[in-house]
Design a protein around this motif. Sequence first.
Motif, mmCIF file in Angstrom:
data_model
loop_
_atom_site.group_PDB
_atom_site.id
_atom_site.type_symbol
_atom_site.label_atom_id
_atom_site.label_comp_id
_atom_site.label_asym_id
_atom_site.label_seq_id
_atom_site.Cartn_x
_atom_site.Cartn_y
_atom_site.Cartn_z
ATOM 1 N N GLN A 6 0.836 -1.200 0.000
ATOM 2 C CA GLN A 6 0.000 0.000 0.000
ATOM 3 C C GLN A 6 0.871 1.250 0.000
ATOM 4 O OE1 GLN A 6 -3.083 0.028 2.969
ATOM 5 N NE2 GLN A 6 -3.178 2.237 2.937
ATOM 6 N N ALA A 7 1.918 1.247 0.787
ATOM 7 C CA ALA A 7 2.833 2.393 0.842
ATOM 8 C C ALA A 7 3.473 2.633 -0.516
ATOM 9 C CB ALA A 7 3.906 2.155 1.901
ATOM 10 N N GLN A 8 3.866 1.567 -1.196
ATOM 11 C CA GLN A 8 4.473 1.705 -2.519
ATOM 12 C C GLN A 8 3.481 2.278 -3.526
ATOM 13 O OE1 GLN A 8 6.072 -2.135 -3.504
ATOM 14 N NE2 GLN A 8 7.610 -2.053 -1.890
ATOM 15 N N VAL A 9 2.241 1.820 -3.470
ATOM 16 C CA VAL A 9 1.208 2.327 -4.376
ATOM 17 C C VAL A 9 0.988 3.823 -4.128
ATOM 18 C CG1 VAL A 9 -1.262 2.240 -4.940
ATOM 19 C CG2 VAL A 9 0.041 0.121 -4.729
ATOM 20 N N GLY A 30 3.068 7.979 11.990
ATOM 21 C CA GLY A 30 3.698 8.696 10.890
ATOM 22 C C GLY A 30 4.319 7.837 9.807
ATOM 23 N N ALA A 31 3.994 6.557 9.746
ATOM 24 C CA ALA A 31 4.586 5.678 8.733
ATOM 25 C C ALA A 31 4.233 6.140 7.320
ATOM 26 C CB ALA A 31 4.136 4.234 8.952
ATOM 27 N N ALA A 32 2.965 6.398 7.059
ATOM 28 C CA ALA A 32 2.560 6.864 5.721
ATOM 29 C C ALA A 32 3.144 8.243 5.442
ATOM 30 C CB ALA A 32 1.038 6.891 5.603
ATOM 31 N N PHE A 121 -8.206 6.278 0.334
ATOM 32 C CA PHE A 121 -8.868 5.930 1.599
ATOM 33 C C PHE A 121 -8.357 4.586 2.063
ATOM 34 C CE2 PHE A 121 -11.885 8.676 -0.559
ATOM 35 C CZ PHE A 121 -12.418 9.464 0.450
ATOM 36 N N ASP A 122 -8.063 4.479 3.354
ATOM 37 C CA ASP A 122 -7.614 3.203 3.922
ATOM 38 C C ASP A 122 -8.782 2.502 4.604
ATOM 39 O OD1 ASP A 122 -5.916 1.161 4.585
ATOM 40 O OD2 ASP A 122 -4.886 2.226 6.176
ATOM 41 N N ASP A 123 -8.636 1.198 4.761
ATOM 42 C CA ASP A 123 -9.589 0.359 5.512
ATOM 43 C C ASP A 123 -10.996 0.408 4.934
ATOM 44 O OD1 ASP A 123 -7.560 -0.347 7.364
ATOM 45 O OD2 ASP A 123 -7.917 1.502 8.459
ATOM 46 N N THR A 124 -11.115 0.279 3.623
ATOM 47 C CA THR A 124 -12.443 0.303 3.017
ATOM 48 C C THR A 124 -13.002 -1.102 2.773
ATOM 49 O OG1 THR A 124 -11.466 0.493 0.817
ATOM 50 C CG2 THR A 124 -12.103 2.550 1.922
ATOM 51 N N ASN A 125 -12.343 -2.088 3.329
ATOM 52 C CA ASN A 125 -12.810 -3.463 3.220
ATOM 53 C C ASN A 125 -12.920 -4.034 4.633
ATOM 54 O OD1 ASN A 125 -13.563 -5.840 1.943
ATOM 55 N ND2 ASN A 125 -11.469 -6.609 1.895
ATOM 56 N N LEU A 150 -5.284 -4.962 -0.984
ATOM 57 C CA LEU A 150 -4.494 -4.084 -0.118
ATOM 58 C C LEU A 150 -5.258 -3.775 1.167
ATOM 59 C CD1 LEU A 150 -2.883 -1.577 -2.651
ATOM 60 C CD2 LEU A 150 -1.841 -3.558 -1.551
ATOM 61 N N LYS A 151 -5.973 -4.753 1.656
ATOM 62 C CA LYS A 151 -6.716 -4.657 2.915
ATOM 63 C C LYS A 151 -7.754 -3.538 2.877
ATOM 64 C CE LYS A 151 -5.880 -4.895 7.864
ATOM 65 N NZ LYS A 151 -4.947 -4.544 8.913
ATOM 66 N N GLY A 152 -8.315 -3.345 1.710
ATOM 67 C CA GLY A 152 -9.324 -2.305 1.571
ATOM 68 C C GLY A 152 -8.701 -0.953 1.367
ATOM 69 N N PHE A 153 -8.365 -0.653 0.151
ATOM 70 C CA PHE A 153 -7.706 0.596 -0.215
ATOM 71 C C PHE A 153 -8.457 1.137 -1.421
ATOM 72 C CE2 PHE A 153 -4.151 2.863 -2.385
ATOM 73 C CZ PHE A 153 -3.795 3.709 -1.355
ATOM 74 N N SER A 154 -9.034 2.306 -1.302
ATOM 75 C CA SER A 154 -9.853 2.863 -2.368
ATOM 76 C C SER A 154 -9.270 4.184 -2.852
ATOM 77 C CB SER A 154 -11.289 3.066 -1.884
ATOM 78 O OG SER A 154 -11.867 1.817 -1.543
ATOM 79 N N VAL A 155 -9.384 4.415 -4.156
ATOM 80 C CA VAL A 155 -8.762 5.585 -4.774
ATOM 81 C C VAL A 155 -9.794 6.371 -5.580
ATOM 82 C CG1 VAL A 155 -6.948 6.391 -6.348
ATOM 83 C CG2 VAL A 155 -6.563 4.347 -4.940
#
Length: 161
Positions: A6-9, A30-32, A121-125, A150-155
């Motif tokens: 997810q971070a790479q994307v 602060g990882a992202a 958006f994170d955690d969309t699944n 990606l564990k629920g990742f929406s763009v």
Amino acid sequence: MTNNEQAQVMAWLARLTKSRVIVEAGTYYGAATKVLASANPYATVYTADPYTSPRFKETNVVFHQGDFLEMLDIYGLDQIDFAYIDATPIEEHGTEHSYRYRYRCGMECAKRATPNGIICFDDTNPAPWKKPFRELEQIKEMCQLNIKALKGFSVWYKEEE
């Protein structure tokens, strides 16, 4: 942020759009923030979290300890190239309102997005045993891409005018 893929994307998307103004709702550790700042050294990353206060060695990070929506106004962020939304107020965490704040943040960023701007958006699944929340469904409907792997990742992206 949930994983390295997810971070790479996110880093790739922010570089692809030549982002100069990046905003993040929900700093946590602060990882992202660090990934986005390191991958985009010419961008300024504005990040807000009312509950944590991480330290950053990256010089292109502005941390606001407080509300994300207030941060947008305080810093006059009206031209957003890239946004990462991963925030839920503590009092709403795990409730049917968990995604209400994320949806509000996303809608506000969409209004302020530059042409070709992106919102992630994170955690969309959510877990299959949880009922779908109205605001989560609204987030998924507004997005052009939903990546379950990606564990629920929406763009969402704003088409060039």
